[in-house]
Design a protein around this motif. Structure first.
Motif, mmCIF file in Angstrom:
data_model
loop_
_atom_site.group_PDB
_atom_site.id
_atom_site.type_symbol
_atom_site.label_atom_id
_atom_site.label_comp_id
_atom_site.label_asym_id
_atom_site.label_seq_id
_atom_site.Cartn_x
_atom_site.Cartn_y
_atom_site.Cartn_z
ATOM 1 N N ILE A 188 0.840 -1.204 0.000
ATOM 2 C CA ILE A 188 0.000 0.000 0.000
ATOM 3 C C ILE A 188 0.872 1.250 0.000
ATOM 4 N N THR A 189 1.915 1.250 0.822
ATOM 5 C CA THR A 189 2.831 2.400 0.846
ATOM 6 C C THR A 189 3.515 2.561 -0.502
ATOM 7 N N VAL A 190 3.938 1.449 -1.099
ATOM 8 C CA VAL A 190 4.555 1.515 -2.426
ATOM 9 C C VAL A 190 3.590 2.132 -3.429
ATOM 10 N N ASP A 191 2.341 1.718 -3.369
ATOM 11 C CA ASP A 191 1.342 2.223 -4.307
ATOM 12 C C ASP A 191 1.099 3.720 -4.109
ATOM 13 N N ILE A 192 1.036 4.163 -2.862
ATOM 14 C CA ILE A 192 0.803 5.576 -2.576
ATOM 15 C C ILE A 192 1.966 6.429 -3.092
ATOM 16 N N VAL A 193 3.183 6.017 -2.787
ATOM 17 C CA VAL A 193 4.348 6.792 -3.218
ATOM 18 C C VAL A 193 4.484 6.773 -4.736
ATOM 19 N N GLU A 194 4.257 5.611 -5.335
ATOM 20 C CA GLU A 194 4.349 5.512 -6.791
ATOM 21 C C GLU A 194 3.400 6.502 -7.467
ATOM 22 N N ASN A 195 2.154 6.537 -7.038
ATOM 23 C CA ASN A 195 1.180 7.418 -7.674
ATOM 24 C C ASN A 195 1.433 8.884 -7.336
ATOM 25 N N GLY A 236 8.935 9.474 6.097
ATOM 26 C CA GLY A 236 10.313 9.323 6.537
ATOM 27 C C GLY A 236 11.217 9.022 5.354
ATOM 28 N N ALA A 237 12.452 9.543 5.416
ATOM 29 C CA ALA A 237 13.364 9.355 4.290
ATOM 30 C C ALA A 237 13.683 7.882 4.057
ATOM 31 N N SER A 238 13.795 7.099 5.136
ATOM 32 C CA SER A 238 14.111 5.675 4.977
ATOM 33 C C SER A 238 13.022 4.951 4.210
ATOM 34 N N THR A 239 11.776 5.216 4.578
ATOM 35 C CA THR A 239 10.671 4.554 3.880
ATOM 36 C C THR A 239 10.590 5.027 2.432
ATOM 37 N N TYR A 240 10.725 6.342 2.212
ATOM 38 C CA TYR A 240 10.644 6.871 0.856
ATOM 39 C C TYR A 240 11.700 6.235 -0.040
ATOM 40 N N LEU A 241 12.947 6.215 0.408
ATOM 41 C CA LEU A 241 14.016 5.669 -0.420
ATOM 42 C C LEU A 241 13.877 4.158 -0.588
ATOM 43 N N SER A 242 13.347 3.489 0.409
ATOM 44 C CA SER A 242 13.115 2.046 0.275
ATOM 45 C C SER A 242 12.029 1.758 -0.749
ATOM 46 N N VAL A 243 11.019 2.637 -0.837
ATOM 47 C CA VAL A 243 9.994 2.484 -1.860
ATOM 48 C C VAL A 243 10.613 2.646 -3.250
ATOM 49 N N LEU A 244 11.504 3.637 -3.401
ATOM 50 C CA LEU A 244 12.163 3.807 -4.697
ATOM 51 C C LEU A 244 12.923 2.543 -5.078
ATOM 52 N N ASP A 245 13.623 1.953 -4.112
ATOM 53 C CA ASP A 245 14.324 0.695 -4.395
ATOM 54 C C ASP A 245 13.344 -0.394 -4.815
ATOM 55 N N ALA A 246 12.187 -0.441 -4.155
ATOM 56 C CA ALA A 246 11.187 -1.463 -4.484
ATOM 57 C C ALA A 246 10.634 -1.261 -5.892
#
Length: 618
Positions: A20-27, A212-222
């Protein structure tokens, strides 16, 4: 190599992220990328950017890998070649293709790069480049068709800090703008590009604040990893270990020589695909060279694969390790400095035809025909009756190829996001009238799926001036596939106010026009897909009524016989189709409209122009 300055050097740990977090950040990033466009279109002044959208944005991770955007990541090349510091508040500018490994491919494209900081750390990059209407040089529009060196094509900006820690480098900017013919447009367009990048920076900072920067950058990696896995599967299922090759051509170099060959061979090695341009002609003396950045071509390949086989995939730079690109030095696609580059748009577009010819050979059901593989230009400039300078740059549209899933659109751009300049806008701001803007019937190749038609724009000039034309596909045909016929070629002709007609070359500068001269700018159509004798006769009749196909074209190309009221004569249609079937040769995968030798022999009779001379290389 660039030195990145960060006040916070604490490492950021990678964390687990849920879907869900990946989807939110992606969009959110998708929206930020489109917001970059919206800011630019509302702020720029030149019609090429504001109306036609000749610009390309991206948002990348800290290493410079594109996560959303267009044209792939060129930030890595910048970081490798820039020797200064990167600090918070910096904004970089360059227009030098040779300083960034061809990430931009001619001097008209001004590239802005901006590091995105959050909490003292760099968390990404925003970048965008746009085509400037003029950057100086020997002709208005800065795209001389007879240039032999990039130094004839206008001001070349090496990588510089446009803003140094938030402070504008005003003296350098004034020096650059002093070299161009339309400084107000360039300044406005550049400010708009910077504003678009800053908008992206704010949106990324908001995401870092929220998650948070950690979550944001981890989403980019994902997101990058997801793209890698998807492309790995596509490559494994669609690319063979056995090499396949394809060749297409640039018709001429603007100096009387051509055609120039672009050849590519593709095969799979384990989980990687190799694309080798061995066999491509050497660089041209003229300006049709295209300095092809390897990462940019990887992006072209990825977009093509995704759009053909799985359009739901978000393309980004994640799959790049799966693609190896080999381009010979001093070739048409990797010329040596200071080779001219101003007409590179034709080779850039033809790359997509080459990709189509490669990727569909083993699976003809996925094979596209050749389409409107260029962004041809018209430039019109001079001084009006008040002594004021005017200068138009406009991109032409043509026929999209027939495809496995439908007809090609008529009168469309190569780039899906480009839009046409409204005729009302042109007539309001430039001394001209648009007397005709219409599809050219029968210009799209006949097929089970028809190629899109080209268009005929008739410009009546209201002030004396000069025009320049950049186009291609006047000598070779946009080829058809699986029995589809080639589309019609392009042509340009000038009707003088005394009624005389002059056919113009596809690439020419300094053509003087008088008041009431009329230029017909006729673009080419897309090739057809599949046997035209299998297309519904009722559909062909409907397209005749709509002016997309002529009655004669229906008879000759589709074997459809129409009555006076344009209804289908079924018996005569069946007889006509049987006549065509019995007289034609075996259907091949590709229909190029003839060999190069045959095209040369027919050239002057068919086009009104002498065939290009065969290039010679040292």
């Amino acid at each position: 190599m660039a030195q990145i300055i960060q006040s916070n050097t604490t490492p950021i740990d990678k964390v687990e992220v849920d879907t869900i977090t990946v989807d939110i950040v992606e969009n959110a990033l998708r929206n930020a990328r489109y917001e970059m466009d919206a800011v630019l279109f509302r702020t720029a002044m030149s019609p090429g950017i504001r109306e036609q959208h000749d610009e390309f944005p991206l948002i990348a991770n800290p290493e410079g890998k594109m996560v959303v955007g267009q044209f792939g990541s060129f930030i890595g090349g910048f970081l490798d070649n820039y020797s200064g510091t990167v600090e918070e508040g910096d904004v970089f500018l360059t227009s030098d293709p040779y300083s960034c490994d061809g990430a931009i491919s001619h001097a008209n494209d001004w590239l802005v790069l901006m590091p995105i900081y959050f909490d003292g750390r760099i968390v990404g990059w925003a970048a965008m480049f746009g085509h400037m209407t003029d950057v100086g040089g020997k002709v208005p529009g800065s795209l001389p068709t007879d240039a032999e060196s990039i130094h004839e094509e206008g001001v070349i900006v090496p990588p510089i800090k446009l803003y140094n820690k938030g402070v504008l480098n005003d003296e350098t900017l004034r020096l650059i703008l002093n070299q161009v013919r339309m400084p107000q447009w360039n300044r406005s367009d550049l400010n708009a590009i910077v504003a678009a990048c800053r908008t992206a920076g704010r949106r990324v900072a908001e995401l870092c604040s929220r998650f948070g920067a950690s979550t944001y950058l981890s989403v980019l990696d994902a997101l990058l990893e997801r793209n890698y896995r998807a492309m790995e599967q596509l490559i494994a299922t669609t690319i063979s270990e056995d090499p396949i090759s394809f060749t297409d051509y640039i018709d001429d170099d603007g100096m009387g020589y051509g055609p120039y060959k672009i050849s590519c061979t593709m095969w799979r090695e384990n989980n990687k695909v190799v694309l080798d341009f061995k066999g491509t002609d050497s660089q041209s003396l003229g300006p049709i060279n295209f300095y092809l950045n390897e990462n940019m071509f990887k992006m072209f390949f990825g977009i093509y694969m995704i759009m053909v086989f799985d359009p739901q995939i978000l393309w980004n730079d994640g799959f790049y390790p799966l693609v190896e690109v080999r381009i010979p030095e001093r070739s048409l696609l990797k010329p040596a400095y200071p080779a001219a580059l101003s007409c590179r748009t034709h080779a850039l577009g033809r790359i997509f035809d080459v990709l189509g010819g490669l990727l569909g050979q083993r699976q003809p059901e996925f094979l596209n025909a050749a389409g409107f593989s260029s962004s041809p230009h018209l430039m019109y400039s001079g001084r009006n009756s008040k002594g004021e300078w005017f200068q138009l740059y406009q991109i032409g549209f043509g026929g999209i190829p027939g495809r496995p899933f439908g007809d090609g659109p008529d009168g469309h751009s190569l780039w899906p996001s480009f839009t046409n300049v409204p005729n009302e806008f042109l007539e309001a701001y430039f001394p001209l009238l648009i007397e005709r803007y219409e599809t050219v019937p029968d210009s799209g190749g006949a097929g089970f799926f028809r190629g899109g038609n080209g268009i005929d724009i008739a410009y009546r000039f209201l002030e004396p001036g000069e025009i320049s034309i950049h186009d291609d596909r006047w000598f070779t045909y946009p080829w058809g596939v699986n029995g589809g016929l080639p589309g019609k070629r392009s042509t340009k002709y000038l009707i003088k106010k005394d009624g005389t007609k002059k056919t113009l070359p596809s690439k020419c500068d300094r053509v003087h026009v008088e008041k009431d001269d009329v230029l017909h700018y006729v673009t080419w159509g897309g090739g057809g897909w599949g046997d035209p004798l299998t297309r519904s006769p009722e559909l062909v009749a409907l397209e005749v009524k709509r002016g997309l196909v002529t009655k004669e074209g229906a008879y000759q190309n589709y074997g459809v016989v129409l009555t006076d009221d344009l209804s289908v004569d079924e018996a005569r249609t069946e007889a006509r189709r049987e006549e065509i079937r019995s007289s034609r040769s075996e259907i091949g995968v590709f229909n190029f409209g003839g060999t190069l030798e045959e095209l040369r022999a027919r050239c002057e009779a068919e086009t009104g122009l002498k065939p290009p001379l065969t290039p010679t290389f040292i």
